[in-house]
Design a protein around this motif. Structure first.
Motif, PDB file in Angstrom:
ATOM      1  N   ALA A 177       0.760  -1.255  -0.014  1.00 19.89           N
ATOM      2  CA  ALA A 177       0.094  -0.007   0.154  1.00 19.89           C
ATOM      3  C   ALA A 177       0.891   1.329   0.098  1.00 19.89           C
ATOM      4  CB  ALA A 177      -0.828   0.006   1.208  1.00 19.89           C
ATOM      5  N   LEU A 178       1.947   1.039   0.775  1.00 18.99           N
ATOM      6  CA  LEU A 178       2.892   2.387   0.657  1.00 18.99           C
ATOM      7  C   LEU A 178       3.442   2.365  -0.571  1.00 18.99           C
ATOM      8  CD1 LEU A 178       4.633   1.804   4.188  1.00 18.99           C
ATOM      9  CD2 LEU A 178       3.126   3.951   3.588  1.00 18.99           C
ATOM     10  N   ALA A 179       3.954   1.339  -1.216  1.00 16.45           N
ATOM     11  CA  ALA A 179       4.429   1.447  -2.545  1.00 16.45           C
ATOM     12  C   ALA A 179       3.447   2.083  -3.745  1.00 16.45           C
ATOM     13  CB  ALA A 179       4.803   0.020  -3.194  1.00 16.45           C
ATOM     14  N   ALA A 180       2.239   1.719  -3.446  1.00 18.93           N
ATOM     15  CA  ALA A 180       1.297   2.213  -4.375  1.00 18.93           C
ATOM     16  C   ALA A 180       1.009   3.656  -3.944  1.00 18.93           C
ATOM     17  CB  ALA A 180      -0.093   1.554  -4.054  1.00 18.93           C
ATOM     18  N   GLY A 181       1.330   4.418  -2.854  1.00 20.42           N
ATOM     19  CA  GLY A 181       1.135   5.756  -2.648  1.00 20.42           C
ATOM     20  C   GLY A 181      -0.076   5.984  -2.200  1.00 20.42           C
ATOM     21  N   LEU A 182      -0.461   5.071  -1.038  1.00 18.43           N
ATOM     22  CA  LEU A 182      -1.991   5.237  -0.882  1.00 18.43           C
ATOM     23  C   LEU A 182      -2.162   5.727   0.468  1.00 18.43           C
ATOM     24  CD1 LEU A 182      -3.558   1.824  -1.862  1.00 18.43           C
ATOM     25  CD2 LEU A 182      -3.542   3.788  -3.023  1.00 18.43           C
ATOM     26  N   ILE A 183      -1.151   6.023   1.180  1.00 20.43           N
ATOM     27  CA  ILE A 183      -1.215   6.598   2.647  1.00 20.43           C
ATOM     28  C   ILE A 183      -0.366   7.767   2.890  1.00 20.43           C
ATOM     29  CG2 ILE A 183      -0.466   5.647   5.153  1.00 20.43           C
ATOM     30  CD1 ILE A 183      -0.278   2.819   3.948  1.00 20.43           C
ATOM     31  N   THR A 184      -1.187   8.578   3.590  1.00 19.77           N
ATOM     32  CA  THR A 184      -0.684   9.640   4.194  1.00 19.77           C
ATOM     33  C   THR A 184      -0.230   9.819   5.587  1.00 19.77           C
ATOM     34  OG1 THR A 184      -2.682  11.165   4.346  1.00 19.77           O
ATOM     35  CG2 THR A 184      -1.277  11.306   2.047  1.00 19.77           C
ATOM     36  N   ASP A 185      -1.326   8.924   6.261  1.00 22.15           N
ATOM     37  CA  ASP A 185      -1.330   9.151   7.743  1.00 22.15           C
ATOM     38  C   ASP A 185      -1.311   7.499   8.307  1.00 22.15           C
ATOM     39  OD1 ASP A 185      -1.884  12.333   8.811  1.00 22.15           O
ATOM     40  OD2 ASP A 185      -2.665  11.641   6.677  1.00 22.15           O
ATOM     41  N   LEU A 186      -0.377   7.187   9.109  1.00 23.92           N
ATOM     42  CA  LEU A 186      -0.527   5.704   9.486  1.00 23.92           C
ATOM     43  C   LEU A 186      -0.598   5.642  11.018  1.00 23.92           C
ATOM     44  CD1 LEU A 186      -0.021   2.948   9.004  1.00 23.92           C
ATOM     45  CD2 LEU A 186       2.557   3.080   9.068  1.00 23.92           C
ATOM     46  N   VAL A 187      -1.483   4.768  11.594  1.00 19.77           N
ATOM     47  CA  VAL A 187      -1.552   4.655  12.935  1.00 19.77           C
ATOM     48  C   VAL A 187      -1.452   2.981  12.984  1.00 19.77           C
ATOM     49  CG1 VAL A 187      -3.281   4.530  15.008  1.00 19.77           C
ATOM     50  CG2 VAL A 187      -3.620   6.412  13.257  1.00 19.77           C
ATOM     51  N   ILE A 188      -0.460   2.505  13.884  1.00 22.04           N
ATOM     52  CA  ILE A 188       0.300   1.384  13.900  1.00 22.04           C
ATOM     53  C   ILE A 188       0.786   0.898  15.354  1.00 22.04           C
ATOM     54  CG2 ILE A 188       2.550   2.356  13.138  1.00 22.04           C
ATOM     55  CD1 ILE A 188       2.847  -0.013  11.319  1.00 22.04           C
ATOM     56  N   ASP A 189       0.582  -0.173  15.608  1.00 19.09           N
ATOM     57  CA  ASP A 189       1.098  -0.547  16.952  1.00 19.09           C
ATOM     58  C   ASP A 189       2.676  -0.747  16.809  1.00 19.09           C
ATOM     59  OD1 ASP A 189       2.085  -3.547  16.759  1.00 19.09           O
ATOM     60  OD2 ASP A 189       0.585  -3.272  15.425  1.00 19.09           O
ATOM     61  N   GLU A 190       3.394  -0.394  18.095  1.00 27.68           N
ATOM     62  CA  GLU A 190       4.872  -0.251  18.058  1.00 27.68           C
ATOM     63  C   GLU A 190       5.586  -1.680  17.569  1.00 27.68           C
ATOM     64  OE1 GLU A 190       8.323   1.034  21.172  1.00 27.68           O
ATOM     65  OE2 GLU A 190       6.277   0.634  21.777  1.00 27.68           O
ATOM     66  N   ARG A 191       5.073  -2.800  17.842  1.00 28.19           N
ATOM     67  CA  ARG A 191       5.809  -3.927  17.239  1.00 28.19           C
ATOM     68  C   ARG A 191       5.814  -3.894  15.844  1.00 28.19           C
ATOM     69  NH1 ARG A 191       4.338  -9.642  19.863  1.00 28.19           N
ATOM     70  NH2 ARG A 191       2.513  -9.506  18.035  1.00 28.19           N
ATOM     71  N   THR A 192       4.747  -3.921  15.211  1.00 32.70           N
ATOM     72  CA  THR A 192       4.675  -3.750  13.876  1.00 32.70           C
ATOM     73  C   THR A 192       5.589  -2.599  13.170  1.00 32.70           C
ATOM     74  OG1 THR A 192       2.567  -4.987  13.826  1.00 32.70           O
ATOM     75  CG2 THR A 192       3.278  -3.992  11.841  1.00 32.70           C
ATOM     76  N   ALA A 193       5.459  -1.569  14.035  1.00 33.71           N
ATOM     77  CA  ALA A 193       6.131  -0.273  13.319  1.00 33.71           C
ATOM     78  C   ALA A 193       7.721  -0.426  13.262  1.00 33.71           C
ATOM     79  CB  ALA A 193       5.975   0.961  14.154  1.00 33.71           C
ATOM     80  N   ARG A 194       8.111  -1.115  14.357  1.00 32.36           N
ATOM     81  CA  ARG A 194       9.671  -1.608  14.499  1.00 32.36           C
ATOM     82  C   ARG A 194       9.998  -2.620  13.259  1.00 32.36           C
ATOM     83  NH1 ARG A 194      12.299   0.647  18.286  1.00 32.36           N
ATOM     84  NH2 ARG A 194      11.104   1.410  20.225  1.00 32.36           N
ATOM     85  N   ALA A 195       9.323  -3.586  13.156  1.00 34.24           N
ATOM     86  CA  ALA A 195       9.426  -4.338  12.235  1.00 34.24           C
ATOM     87  C   ALA A 195       9.656  -3.550  10.778  1.00 34.24           C
ATOM     88  CB  ALA A 195       8.577  -5.474  12.112  1.00 34.24           C
ATOM     89  N   MET A 196       8.649  -2.667  10.486  1.00 32.81           N
ATOM     90  CA  MET A 196       8.579  -2.135   9.194  1.00 32.81           C
ATOM     91  C   MET A 196      10.095  -1.235   9.120  1.00 32.81           C
ATOM     92  SD  MET A 196       5.999  -2.278   7.371  1.00 32.81           S
ATOM     93  CE  MET A 196       6.122  -0.637   6.372  1.00 32.81           C
ATOM     94  N   VAL A 197      10.344  -0.502  10.091  1.00 31.77           N
ATOM     95  CA  VAL A 197      11.669   0.219   9.999  1.00 31.77           C
ATOM     96  C   VAL A 197      12.974  -0.614   9.879  1.00 31.77           C
ATOM     97  CG1 VAL A 197      10.561   2.333  11.062  1.00 31.77           C
ATOM     98  CG2 VAL A 197      11.720   0.774  12.419  1.00 31.77           C
ATOM     99  N   ASP A 198      12.814  -1.835  10.375  1.00 33.65           N
ATOM    100  CA  ASP A 198      14.174  -2.793  10.526  1.00 33.65           C
ATOM    101  C   ASP A 198      14.205  -3.546   9.335  1.00 33.65           C
ATOM    102  OD1 ASP A 198      14.801  -1.727  12.946  1.00 33.65           O
ATOM    103  OD2 ASP A 198      13.807  -3.279  14.067  1.00 33.65           O
ATOM    104  N   GLY A 199      13.015  -3.569   8.465  1.00 33.36           N
ATOM    105  CA  GLY A 199      13.100  -4.036   7.148  1.00 33.36           C
ATOM    106  C   GLY A 199      12.643  -5.408   7.286  1.00 33.36           C
ATOM    107  N   ARG A 200      11.802  -5.970   8.515  1.00 29.78           N
ATOM    108  CA  ARG A 200      11.448  -7.631   8.575  1.00 29.78           C
ATOM    109  C   ARG A 200      10.097  -7.387   7.767  1.00 29.78           C
ATOM    110  NH1 ARG A 200      12.714  -6.308  13.936  1.00 29.78           N
ATOM    111  NH2 ARG A 200      10.342  -6.707  14.643  1.00 29.78           N
ATOM    112  N   GLU A 201      10.031  -8.678   7.140  1.00 32.97           N
ATOM    113  CA  GLU A 201       8.851  -9.149   6.419  1.00 32.97           C
ATOM    114  C   GLU A 201       7.450  -9.313   7.093  1.00 32.97           C
ATOM    115  OE1 GLU A 201       8.332  -7.800   3.416  1.00 32.97           O
ATOM    116  OE2 GLU A 201      10.001  -6.875   3.770  1.00 32.97           O
ATOM    117  N   GLY A 202       7.525  -9.572   8.281  1.00 35.61           N
ATOM    118  CA  GLY A 202       6.381 -10.139   9.110  1.00 35.61           C
ATOM    119  C   GLY A 202       6.439 -11.522   9.060  1.00 35.61           C
ATOM    120  N   VAL A 203       5.278 -12.118   9.678  1.00 38.03           N
ATOM    121  CA  VAL A 203       5.123 -13.613   9.496  1.00 38.03           C
ATOM    122  C   VAL A 203       4.182 -14.288   8.826  1.00 38.03           C
ATOM    123  CG1 VAL A 203       5.771 -13.586  12.013  1.00 38.03           C
ATOM    124  CG2 VAL A 203       3.518 -13.333  11.359  1.00 38.03           C
TER     125      VAL A 203
END
Length: 322
Positions: free
Chosen positions: A296-322
């Motif tokens: 969704a970010l690659a598609a340019g769909l998001i200007t504002d993001l509300v996210i839990d901390e654990r998922t946010a950390r995984a995003m900035v660390d480059g982890r792809e989730g489970v």
């Protein structure tokens, strides 16, 4: 002056004295000619009515640092919600929904058209809304909610009703299937005046609220777990390398939608339409949604993001989730 208006004014006065002038509750009680317990009830009422919004922020706060990293990496305004590791997935969703509801108190203003994508996440947000009166604001359903087992009207109506009731706005349903059996049926219905009226309202949106659908989310995405997709649909989406959806429009990891057959039968808005909306708020919980969120970010769909901390950390660390 009505009793309700008098009570509201007393709550506003008490809140100003307590939070702005830093007066004690005893001092406020003396000034208002009432008891300390009544002042406490007035302050609680002021918070419940949205007169007072309490936030705790620190430049040394870990979520704040992650918010900065999300902004730098993905160009979004982020609100990271701290959630203890010990809580359940449903509790994590509820806490993020509460944080999103607080943000919406700022984003939803008068004379605004707000697009709402139905789903488990937005339903949780709707239950946490703080009442705030605006004027001339319309909440419009982004995509149809019917399938072979239900019209979806009751579900979508309840979701929109919570928003319109909280903000005193109008609600506009989109009473069509989530997915049509035949693309030609969709094209024909899109020419009908009643459908074009809703599409015209959508074209004037100033804010859209949505989550991202994922195939293996901790709290299942409603479109993936609610009899909206047949086994053949799921196999086809897998073959087309689909990672998720926004408002029942599917996309790949790079944000592309071209050549995804199910989109020809879907009722959701085009990504071109969404990208034209000034504020586009996405609410996400759970690491299983990371591939879908990245798409969704690659598609340019998001200007504002509300996210839990654990998922946010995984995003900035480059982890792809489970």
């Amino acid at each position: 002056m009505s009793d309700d208006s008098t009570h509201l004014r007393r709550a506003l006065t008490a809140a100003h004295l307590y939070y702005v002038q830093l007066r004690t509750m005893d001092a406020i009680a003396a000034e208002l000619g009432t008891s300390r317990s009544t002042v406490s009830r007035l302050l609680s009422f002021a918070r419940a009515e949205g007169i007072v919004e309490v936030r705790v922020r620190s430049p040394l706060d870990a979520p704040g640092l992650v918010e900065t990293q999300l902004r730098r990496q993905f160009g979004v305004r982020a609100q990271v919600i701290p959630v203890p590791e010990s809580v359940s997935d449903l509790e994590r969703l509820d806490r993020v929904a509460q944080g999103a509801a607080q943000l919406l108190d700022e984003l939803i203003v008068s004379d605004l058209v707000v697009g709402i994508a139905w789903g488990s996440t937005l339903a949780a947000v709707a239950r946490r809304l703080t009442p705030k009166r605006v004027h001339g604001t319309t909440f419009v359903q982004l995509n149809g909610s019917g399938n072979v087992k239900t019209s979806g009207i009751t579900y979508a109506s309840e979701l929109l009703s919570r928003f319109s009731t909280a903000y005193g706005g109008d609600a506009e349903q989109f009473p069509v299937p989530a997915f049509f059996d035949d693309p030609e049926t969709r094209r024909a219905l899109w020419r009908e005046r009643s459908t074009r009226r809703i599409l015209d309202i959508q074209s004037r949106m100033g804010l859209v609220l949505f989550s991202v659908g994922a195939f293996r989310a901790e709290v299942p995405s409603r479109v993936h777990a609610g009899d909206y997709l047949e086994p053949a649909d799921l196999e086809q989406l897998k073959a087309e390398r689909v990672v998720g959806d926004v408002a029942t429009v599917f996309y790949r990891a790079n944000g592309s939608t071209e050549g995804i057959a199910l989109n020809d039968r879907g009722s959701g808005p085009s990504f071109d339409l969404l990208r034209a909306v000034p504020r586009r708020c996405c609410i996400v919980t759970g690491e299983a949604k990371i591939p879908s969120l990245r798409g969704a970010l690659a598609a340019g769909l998001i200007t504002d993001l509300v996210i839990d901390e654990r998922t946010a950390r995984a995003m900035v660390d480059g982890r792809e989730g489970v």
